[in-house]
Design a protein around this motif. Structure first.
Motif, PDB file in Angstrom:
ATOM      1  N   THR A 122       0.760  -1.211  -0.055  1.00 58.42           N
ATOM      2  CA  THR A 122      -0.036   0.007   0.081  1.00 58.42           C
ATOM      3  C   THR A 122       1.005   1.401  -0.223  1.00 58.42           C
ATOM      4  N   ASN A 123       0.743   2.351  -0.785  1.00 57.73           N
ATOM      5  CA  ASN A 123       1.345   3.438  -1.074  1.00 57.73           C
ATOM      6  C   ASN A 123       0.951   4.397   0.096  1.00 57.73           C
ATOM      7  N   VAL A 124       1.834   4.976   0.581  1.00 60.58           N
ATOM      8  CA  VAL A 124       1.475   5.969   2.035  1.00 60.58           C
ATOM      9  C   VAL A 124       2.606   7.172   1.526  1.00 60.58           C
ATOM     10  N   VAL A 125       1.773   8.343   1.713  1.00 57.40           N
ATOM     11  CA  VAL A 125       2.678   9.647   1.823  1.00 57.40           C
ATOM     12  C   VAL A 125       2.506   9.921   2.933  1.00 57.40           C
ATOM     13  N   ILE A 176       6.301   3.662   1.332  1.00 56.08           N
ATOM     14  CA  ILE A 176       6.454   5.159   1.994  1.00 56.08           C
ATOM     15  C   ILE A 176       7.243   6.011   1.387  1.00 56.08           C
ATOM     16  N   THR A 177       6.556   7.391   0.735  1.00 56.19           N
ATOM     17  CA  THR A 177       7.207   8.466   0.593  1.00 56.19           C
ATOM     18  C   THR A 177       6.890   9.515   1.428  1.00 56.19           C
ATOM     19  N   LEU A 178       8.087  10.416   1.984  1.00 60.78           N
ATOM     20  CA  LEU A 178       8.009  11.288   2.977  1.00 60.78           C
ATOM     21  C   LEU A 178       8.280  12.609   2.227  1.00 60.78           C
ATOM     22  N   VAL A 179       7.725  13.470   2.309  1.00 64.44           N
ATOM     23  CA  VAL A 179       7.651  14.903   1.468  1.00 64.44           C
ATOM     24  C   VAL A 179       7.430  16.059   2.687  1.00 64.44           C
ATOM     25  N   ALA A 180       8.291  17.089   2.290  1.00 66.40           N
ATOM     26  CA  ALA A 180       8.380  18.096   3.350  1.00 66.40           C
ATOM     27  C   ALA A 180       8.963  19.338   2.743  1.00 66.40           C
ATOM     28  N   HIS A 192       3.621  10.738  -4.130  1.00 69.43           N
ATOM     29  CA  HIS A 192       4.342   9.380  -4.006  1.00 69.43           C
ATOM     30  C   HIS A 192       5.222   9.090  -4.946  1.00 69.43           C
ATOM     31  N   SER A 193       6.398   8.203  -4.630  1.00 70.20           N
ATOM     32  CA  SER A 193       7.456   7.893  -5.820  1.00 70.20           C
ATOM     33  C   SER A 193       6.669   7.201  -6.862  1.00 70.20           C
ATOM     34  N   SER A 229      -2.841   5.618  -1.513  1.00 70.15           N
ATOM     35  CA  SER A 229      -3.957   5.370  -0.743  1.00 70.15           C
ATOM     36  C   SER A 229      -4.350   6.013   0.557  1.00 70.15           C
ATOM     37  N   ILE A 230      -3.124   6.385   1.156  1.00 72.65           N
ATOM     38  CA  ILE A 230      -3.234   6.807   2.531  1.00 72.65           C
ATOM     39  C   ILE A 230      -2.045   8.017   2.738  1.00 72.65           C
TER      40      ILE A 230
END
Ligand code: FAD
Length: 364
Positions: A3-6, A29-33, A183-184, A189-190
């Motif tokens: 499951t893709n998570v940002v 997981i992709t973390l963006v900031a 997301h990469s 979805s989350i």
């Protein structure tokens, strides 16, 4: 299929949440900031924190549960992971009757109690004798707490996330619904919302209960080998005094204040002077040679805006524009000391949402 998570936000809350979720192989997981460890900006609270474990949650509140749960992990890191930049510190907490009802007195209400709920959580808790209290103080406790060198700890958390496969990138979102496309893979979805104070302005969230709690600090090279705080001062109801020596050469943070609703990003030189004088009065071992402010060696003056939230931190799931968003923001002056507890609650909510997704799929 994972499951893709940002995750939006790379403060202590976003990074800890990413670290906990990255232990699940079924999450990509992709973390963006906008701000990352290494940055110093008034919009980015985490680098400015002391940071220590001074519990303030009211018994029964979710904050108290988060703080209690977090102690165990900070304690473990302290013992087992010296490179994370956390160490134990002998701690002295003093309370003054006249601070009851002031901004800082309210903030420290649970902290200064001699029957504090955390007396069996932290090691070495002891009520001080009246003869051990500074003049003007009516209560006092001592225990072992921890102090975190944020300049080491935030990059440490980021490195652990990257090691566990989290993709990290810079980005500025104007609306929370823009998160999935960050997301990469191009979709997720989350979304996990760890935007701190910016949750007050971020489109789709715009939480009107979130506001700044201004904190001004002085970072000095002097090392008193102790952590000390008092519930207030005679200078103003929103000023207090705390001295926190950071781990591994991080110097000592002198504070401070809690100025509700104040967005001012520049340090006030008069307040800085008061902070330094009060700190050496409360903790003379800062300046053993002369006993004077001139013996303090200043690394920097700084201002951080604590992400205050009426009602406490928001950790819950919301559907926004067809997307699942798990919020984790509003940690005021306790983002470090509640970081693991609230990240574990996000983990529970994410797993719950995945389970619901499975049930929906299995019904189709
Ligand atoms: P932040 O650190 O502010 O991070 C927010 C993140 O979200 C940033 O990466 C930012 O770039 C990103 N972001 C926001 N909006 C967007 C957007 N639209 N698009 C992309 N990215 C976005 N806590 C303790 O536990 N112990 C202490 O001793 C302590 N001392 C403190 C002393 C001071 C002076 C201050 C100011 C705070 C202190 N705190 C302490 C509180 C603690 O620092 C905060 O609770 C914590 O840093 C909040 O972390 P956060 O990750 O929620 O927010």
């Amino acid at each position: 299929m994972p499951t893709n998570v940002v995750i939006v936000g790379a403060g202590v809350v976003g990074l800890t949440t990413a670290l906990i979720l990255s232990n699940h192989d079924n999450l990509d997981i992709t973390l963006v900031a906008k701000h990352m460890p290494g940055d110093y900006d008034v919009e980015y609270a985490s680098p400015w924190a002391g940071a220590n474990f001074f519990p303030v949650g009211t018994p029964g509140s979710s904050l108290q549960k988060f703080e209690k749960a977090t102690w165990g992990e900070l304690d473990r890191i302290c013992r087992e992971v010296p490179e994370a930049g956390i160490h134990y510190q002998d701690t002295f907490i003093y309370g003054r009757k006249k601070d009851v009802g002031t901004a800082t007195g309210e903030w420290f209400k649970e902290l200064v109690r001699e029957d504090a709920w955390f007396k069996d959580v932290v090691p070495g808790f002891r009520v001080l004798e009246k003869s051990e209290l500074p003049e003007g103080c009516s209560t006092g406790t001592t225990f072992t707490s921890v102090c975190i060198n944020t300049a080491i700890y935030l990059p440490y958390l980021l490195g652990q996330c990257v090691k566990n496969g989290v993709t990290v990138k810079r980005g500025i979102l104007s609306h929370i619904s823009d998160a999935p496309s960050q997301h990469s893979s191009g979709n997720a979805s989350i979304t996990i919302n760890c935007t701190g104070l910016q949750a007050s302005t971020l489109g789709g969230v715009e939480d009107q209960n979130v506001y700044p709690g201004r904190g001004q600090i002085v970072l000095v090279r002097n090392e008193p080998d102790v952590m000390v705080t008092v519930s207030g001062t005679d200078d103003s109801g929103d000023e207090t005094t705390y001295v926190m020596q950071r781990a591994v050469g991080g110097g000592t943070i002198l504070g401070g204040c809690l100025q509700h609703g104040n967005w001012e990003s520049q340090p006030d030189p008069n307040l800085a002077q008061r902070i330094m004088q009060r700190s050496i009065d409360l903790c003379p071992s800062l300046v053993p040679r002369t006993g004077k402010v001139t013996e303090l060696s200043v690394v920097r003056h700084g201002v951080g805006l604590r992400p205050m939230r009426k009602g406490g931190p928001r950790v819950e799931t919301e559907r926004i524009g067809g997307n699942t968003v798990v919020h984790n923001y509003g940690h005021a002056g306790y983002g470090y000391q509640s970081s693991f507890g609230s990240a574990w609650e996000v983990e529970r909510l994410v797993l719950e949402s995945l389970k619901e997704g499975e049930e929906v799929r299995s019904k189709l």
